[in-house]
Design an enzyme around this catalytic site. Structure first.
Site, PDB file in Angstrom:
ATOM      1  N   HIS A  16      22.301  46.977  62.421  1.00 20.14           N
ATOM      2  CA  HIS A  16      22.372  48.280  61.730  1.00 20.14           C
ATOM      3  C   HIS A  16      21.130  48.463  60.835  1.00 20.14           C
ATOM      4  CE1 HIS A  16      27.028  47.797  61.910  1.00 20.14           C
ATOM      5  NE2 HIS A  16      26.735  48.775  62.739  1.00 20.14           N
ATOM      6  N   ARG A  89      23.100  49.229  72.292  1.00 20.89           N
ATOM      7  CA  ARG A  89      22.845  47.800  72.518  1.00 20.89           C
ATOM      8  C   ARG A  89      22.863  47.460  73.992  1.00 20.89           C
ATOM      9  NH1 ARG A  89      27.515  46.426  68.423  1.00 20.89           N
ATOM     10  NH2 ARG A  89      28.098  48.377  69.420  1.00 20.89           N
ATOM     11  N   SER A 127      29.767  44.276  64.293  1.00 23.38           N
ATOM     12  CA  SER A 127      30.551  43.943  63.098  1.00 23.38           C
ATOM     13  C   SER A 127      31.715  43.027  63.478  1.00 23.38           C
ATOM     14  CB  SER A 127      31.092  45.221  62.448  1.00 23.38           C
ATOM     15  OG  SER A 127      30.041  46.047  62.045  1.00 23.38           O
TER      16      SER A 127
HETATM   17  N1  COD Z   1      21.730  47.145  67.218  1.00 27.09           N
HETATM   18  C1  COD Z   1      21.551  48.490  67.302  1.00 27.09           C
HETATM   19  N2  COD Z   1      22.523  49.404  67.023  1.00 27.09           N
HETATM   20  C2  COD Z   1      23.712  48.928  66.647  1.00 27.09           C
HETATM   21  C3  COD Z   1      23.985  47.537  66.526  1.00 27.09           C
HETATM   22  C4  COD Z   1      22.934  46.625  66.846  1.00 27.09           C
HETATM   23  N3  COD Z   1      23.110  45.298  66.804  1.00 27.09           N
HETATM   24  N4  COD Z   1      25.270  47.388  66.134  1.00 27.09           N
HETATM   25  C5  COD Z   1      25.784  48.626  66.030  1.00 27.09           C
HETATM   26  N5  COD Z   1      24.861  49.553  66.341  1.00 27.09           N
HETATM   27  C6  COD Z   1      24.996  51.011  66.365  1.00 27.09           C
HETATM   28  C7  COD Z   1      26.240  51.434  67.134  1.00 27.09           C
HETATM   29  O1  COD Z   1      25.984  51.525  68.512  1.00 27.09           O
HETATM   30  C8  COD Z   1      26.474  52.796  66.514  1.00 27.09           C
HETATM   31  O2  COD Z   1      25.657  53.767  67.125  1.00 27.09           O
HETATM   32  C9  COD Z   1      26.020  52.628  65.061  1.00 27.09           C
HETATM   33  O3  COD Z   1      25.188  51.476  65.043  1.00 27.09           O
HETATM   34  C10 COD Z   1      27.159  52.429  64.053  1.00 27.09           C
HETATM   35  O4  COD Z   1      28.028  51.423  64.520  1.00 27.09           O
HETATM   36  P1  COD Z   1      29.501  51.212  63.922  1.00 27.09           P
HETATM   37  O5  COD Z   1      30.235  50.353  64.870  1.00 27.09           O
HETATM   38  O6  COD Z   1      29.435  50.785  62.507  1.00 27.09           O
HETATM   39  O7  COD Z   1      30.087  52.700  63.875  1.00 27.09           O
HETATM   40  P2  COD Z   1      31.178  53.408  64.792  1.00 27.09           P
HETATM   41  O8  COD Z   1      30.761  53.395  66.218  1.00 27.09           O
HETATM   42  O9  COD Z   1      32.517  52.844  64.447  1.00 27.09           O
HETATM   43  O10 COD Z   1      31.088  54.929  64.271  1.00 27.09           O
HETATM   44  C11 COD Z   1      31.933  55.874  64.825  1.00 27.09           C
HETATM   45  C12 COD Z   1      31.823  57.210  64.095  1.00 27.09           C
HETATM   46  C13 COD Z   1      32.114  57.062  62.623  1.00 27.09           C
HETATM   47  C14 COD Z   1      30.433  57.783  64.225  1.00 27.09           C
HETATM   48  C15 COD Z   1      32.866  58.141  64.804  1.00 27.09           C
HETATM   49  O11 COD Z   1      34.143  57.553  64.738  1.00 27.09           O
HETATM   50  C16 COD Z   1      32.914  59.519  64.168  1.00 27.09           C
HETATM   51  O12 COD Z   1      32.032  60.328  64.349  1.00 27.09           O
HETATM   52  N6  COD Z   1      33.977  59.759  63.381  1.00 27.09           N
HETATM   53  C17 COD Z   1      34.149  60.991  62.635  1.00 27.09           C
HETATM   54  C18 COD Z   1      35.084  61.975  63.374  1.00 27.09           C
HETATM   55  C19 COD Z   1      34.288  62.810  64.323  1.00 27.09           C
HETATM   56  O13 COD Z   1      33.336  63.498  63.958  1.00 27.09           O
HETATM   57  N7  COD Z   1      34.689  62.794  65.589  1.00 27.09           N
HETATM   58  C20 COD Z   1      33.982  63.531  66.609  1.00 27.09           C
HETATM   59  C21 COD Z   1      32.994  62.652  67.372  1.00 27.09           C
HETATM   60  S1  COD Z   1      33.900  61.487  68.358  1.00 27.09           S
END
Ligand code: COD
Length: 160
Positions: A16, A89, A127
Site C-alpha cells: 500500500h 497485484r 493485509s
Molecule cells: N501492491 C499493490 N497494491 C496493493 C497491494 C500490494 N501489495 N496490496 C493491496 N493493494 C491494493 C489493492 O489491490 C486495492 O486496490 C488497494 O490497494 C486497497 O486495498 P485494501 O484491501 O486495503 O482495500 P479494499 O479492496 O478492501 O477496498 C475496498 C473499497 C473500500 C474500495 C470498497 O469496498 C468500496 O469502495 N467501498 C465503499 C462502498 C462503495 O463505494 N461501493 C461501490 C464500489 S464496489
C-alpha cells in the site's frame, strides 16, 4: 492533481505504502481514505488505522489521511479528487478491481480509476497474509511499516 486512494488498510502494508509514494510522484496529492465499514470487524480500529497511515506517510508531502462511510465516489467528490487510485497485484485482483471501477463510473462518470501495478517485490503482500504471519509469531518487518509491525505484535500478544 489529487487522487483518492480508498481501501480497508487493515492494516497498511509496504505494498500500500509503495502505491501511495508512487501516486504522490505521479499526481502530486493523494488522499488516503480508510473505509469505516461497520459490516466488517477489522483487526484494527478506524483510529488505529488512521494513526498507522499518518505515521507511515509522515515523510511524504501531499498526503492527506481521512476516513469515509458510504460510497467511494461521494468521498472523492467531497475531497475534490479528480481520480481514484487502486493497485493490481495479480490477475486475481483484476476482476474485483474492474467491477469496482465500473460501478464507480456508473455512479459518477466524472471519476476515472487509475491502476498502478504492484512493485514486484511486494506483489505477495496483502493485509490478510500479514495478519496470518503475525498471528503465528512470524517476522513481518519486511512486510509492513514499523508502526504496523509494533501494533501487530501488541494485537496478537494480547489476543493469546
Ligand atoms: N501492491 C499493490 N497494491 C496493493 C497491494 C500490494 N501489495 N496490496 C493491496 N493493494 C491494493 C489493492 O489491490 C486495492 O486496490 C488497494 O490497494 C486497497 O486495498 P485494501 O484491501 O486495503 O482495500 P479494499 O479492496 O478492501 O477496498 C475496498 C473499497 C473500500 C474500495 C470498497 O469496498 C468500496 O469502495 N467501498 C465503499 C462502498 C462503495 O463505494 N461501493 C461501490 C464500489 S464496489
Amino acid at each position: 492533481m489529487r487522487a483518492l486512494y480508498p481501501g480497508s488498510f487493515d492494516p497498511l502494508t509496504l505494498g500500500h505504502l509503495d502505491l501511495i509514494e508512487r501516486g504522490c510522484s505521479l499526481f502530486g496529492e493523494v488522499v488516503v481514505a480508510v473505509l469505516q465499514n461497520p459490516g466488517k470487524s477489522p483487526a484494527f480500529s478506524l483510529d488505529q488505522r488512521l494513526e498507522q497511515i499518518t505515521q507511515a506517510t509522515s515523510h511524504l508531502q501531499g498526503v492527506t489521511v481521512t476516513s469515509f462511510n458510504g460510497l467511494t465516489v461521494n468521498c472523492a467528490r467531497e475531497h475534490h479528487a479528480q481520480l481514484i487510485l487502486r493497485g493490481l497485484r495479480a490477475m486475481s485482483d483484476f476482476e474485483y478491481e474492474l467491477q469496482i471501477a465500473h460501478t464507480n463510473r456508473s455512479l459518477d462518470s466524472e471519476f476515472e480509476t487509475i491502476f498502478l501495478s504492484t512493485a514486484a517485490h511486494y506483489s505477495f503482500l496483502s493485509s490478510s497474509v500479514v495478519k496470518e504471519v503475525a498471528r503465528f509469531g512470524g517476522r513481518v518487518e519486511h512486510m509492513v511499516p514499523a508502526v504496523v509491525a509494533e501494533d501487530l505484535k501488541r494485537f496478537f500478544n494480547s489476543a493469546l
